[in-house]
Design an enzyme around this catalytic site. Sequence first.
Site, PDB file in Angstrom:
ATOM      1  N   ASP A   1       0.851  -1.239  -0.012  1.00 24.00           N
ATOM      2  CA  ASP A   1       0.179   0.115  -0.132  1.00 24.00           C
ATOM      3  C   ASP A   1       0.889   1.359   0.004  1.00 24.00           C
ATOM      4  O   ASP A   1       0.278   2.388  -0.030  1.00 24.00           O
ATOM      5  CB  ASP A   1      -1.010  -0.285   1.022  1.00 24.00           C
ATOM      6  CG  ASP A   1      -2.447   0.176   0.651  1.00 24.00           C
ATOM      7  OD1 ASP A   1      -2.802  -0.097  -0.326  1.00 24.00           O
ATOM      8  OD2 ASP A   1      -3.216   0.103   1.659  1.00 24.00           O
TER       9      ASP A   1
ATOM     10  N   ASP B   1     -10.490  -7.747  11.310  1.00 27.31           N
ATOM     11  CA  ASP B   1     -10.161  -9.197  11.638  1.00 27.31           C
ATOM     12  C   ASP B   1     -11.399 -10.019  12.510  1.00 27.31           C
ATOM     13  O   ASP B   1     -11.991 -10.920  11.879  1.00 27.31           O
ATOM     14  CB  ASP B   1      -8.826  -9.543  12.243  1.00 27.31           C
ATOM     15  CG  ASP B   1      -8.466  -8.534  13.356  1.00 27.31           C
ATOM     16  OD1 ASP B   1      -9.293  -7.825  13.876  1.00 27.31           O
ATOM     17  OD2 ASP B   1      -7.263  -8.632  13.496  1.00 27.31           O
TER      18      ASP B   1
END
Length: 872
Positions: free
Chosen positions: A313, A457
């Site tokens: 990224d 998550d």
Amino acid sequence: MSILTRWLLIPPVNARLIGRYRDYRRHGASAFSATLGCFWMILAWIFIPLEHPRWQRIRAEHKNLYPHINASRPRPLDPVRYLIQTCWLLIGASRKETPKPRRRAFSGLQNIRGRYHQWMNELPERVSHKTQHLDEKKELGHLSAGARRLILGIIVTFSLILALICVTQPFNPLAQFIFLMLLWGVALIVRRMPGRFSALMLIVLSLTVSCRYIWWRYTSTLNWDDPVSLVCGLILLFAETYAWIVLVLGYFQVVWPLNRQPVPLPKDMSLWPSVDIFVPTYNEDLNVVKNTIYASLGIDWPKDKLNIWILDDGGREEFRQFAQNVGVKYIARTTHEHAKAGNINNALKYAKGEFVSIFDCDHVPTRSFLQMTMGWFLKEKQLAMMQTPHHFFSPDPFERNLGRFRKTPNEGTLFYGLVQDGNDMWDATFFCGSCAVIRRKPLDEIGGIAVETVTEDAHTSLRLHRRGYTSAYMRIPQAAGLATESLSAHIGQRIRWARGMVQIFRLDNPLTGKGLKFAQRLCYVNAMFHFLSGIPRLIFLTAPLAFLLLHAYIIYAPALMIALFVLPHMIHASLTNSKIQGKYRHSFWSEIYETVLAWYIAPPTLVALINPHKGKFNVTAKGGLVEEEYVDWVISRPYIFLVLLNLVGVAVGIWRYFYGPPTEMLTVVVSMVWVFYNLIVLGGAVAVSVESKQVRRSHRVEMTMPAAIAREDGHLFSCTVQDFSDGGLGIKINGQAQILEGQKVNLLLKRGQQEYVFPTQVARVMGNEVGLKLMPLTTQQHIDFVQCTFARADTWALWQDSYPEDKPLESLLDILKLGFRGYRHLAEFAPSSVKGIFRVLTSLVSWVVSFIPRRPERSETAQPSDQALAQQ
């Protein structure tokens, strides 16, 4: 002094005394202390025959017998210290010299105790043998399902009625004391019994005592006539209710850990599925990412069914070039929405494997990772996710700053060692963002990784469970990474986790909605409640000040009743948690962890409860350096404020004890004990905020494995690797070897049946222990080195079992030492304006502690000295 001694003493004695005085001064004693020390020495020579052989032996063993008294630097009250320590030693010596009848009686008691422990250890096996027939035949098997449910319902109903009576029955102080002694006796009997029965029994006892306590608090301890006392009492009751709920849910969560084992893969490798390995990165250094990629390349899996992806990224050219050089795939987004979750979802558009495995860029997988985890997916078609522990080969800020690395279980050991294993029993294992495998089909069904919260998550696993898919957890570490390098980074990470879990609680509450089983809802709620501990912890740290400063009765009851309800509640909870969590979290350390985080997670969790969309994602920095030891004053400021507030409470409490109403003296004492405990915990928090040096870029990993070194002349020597890092190794040569500092040698390591050679240079030689520095390696050599060290299948498996057993009293002593260490650091690093205050306080505590007798430091010659001491 010299004039007086010259007049009173003969020249040889005077010269010797003057020499001793100067020696005292040279070792740092003040003039007064040195003079007084000489005076005590004169008195000793007058009244004690120091020239006698027995006294000479005692003097020779001074450091062993009187370890806390510096004979070269006397203090004014050293005779008192000598007297206390001598009495302590004489008591110990007299115990060893007990008459034979007493010794036989003591031996008999020891024999009875040993037989009791042996009987308790054998009891589970005996019970199992006696009830073996129950496993083969159900006692109620001849009944219909409806009849069995009816009988079970009747049993449960009667059990609940009995429990309700036991919890709500009021007792007078004597009856309460007898009841508690009975429960405590049962707890002491069963706590040493191996197996799960003893843990279950301790949970029942703890819940009984704790439920009685919380019932008593709600029904008998609120002062409705005083508004200040009522408000303060309700605030404390809120914190206690939170702690009680977390205690109950925690017992439920870990009551029966599953301890899942690997399932073998089919021998036909054509049946093995394809796997994509994702390594997301944003601003980390390439050196942090390299080891993860190198280890991934060595994972034991068919190469045509394994694809490795770097998800950058940061869009960095050096990462793209690195990926091309080592033969892995590279993806860089043009936009960066939703941080890590968005990065992974973007990669899912390109990856086509049946499964996806995700590793944080600093988590180095072992070669056995997929072989240990994938078997369960082939066995259970509804299994959507398999999680393994997050193991760290570098110390976190608590371990590094306190010097506890691999000596005490770290903060995450409880979650990955026990809680996740308990969750697995209830099919509620959480996805933790790394070191996991996810089946693509369920992941695609829920739209990829969740992006609505900053803890993507846990939210992803919640969505998978709502769809009816199962999860699994394997406690065997299959990867290891870098812990946060500074306390500020560690706190920042925990703030993100806390805010994210509260966001899930608000946006996708596990208590509501479809798809979850009751046990799953409880496990998720407990995880979210855990991160709401900030405000309750702050309440506990300031609660006794309400009485000392505001004269508010936060528990409106006699001090005796408070002791009869509060202490058993705390002791039973501590004893039970020590039994269940002892391998993963030592007693009282939760107080330190929660106190350090409390001030910082309280505001973001409160904001997230009100407005769950407010806040931003932060990336946890890894791989940094701490070049100098320093106090993080920004982080420690709240702890210091709470310390000062509690010190004010101590001062007021002392005044109220001497000048307040006599009827309140016992309540003042109880409040002061609470304040002193809070000061110890706050001192521990301050100690954590002192950042220790971290000057190694490559962290050393302690591990033993066979190796060999080859000199340039061809001589080969076997050795044992003791530790390794990305930059070098520490080895111990087996036998004799002529190795010189600066010499170049080749290191030989094995991976399976293949042997690899790495060029090194000798950095240091200390006997047969040698430090090796890796010479510049080719890319392939670097890959091979990582796979021979960090990625070995057995590298991390034994770390979890290496911690010492929890002993609550020793753990409490550790916390006491830790608290005092924090105040010593404040005295050392504090600004000059307040340094004097902390120096006075620490000096006062040190002075008091200096009178406490010490256990003698044993040596081979210590025993005769003990006997001589006993005979004087």
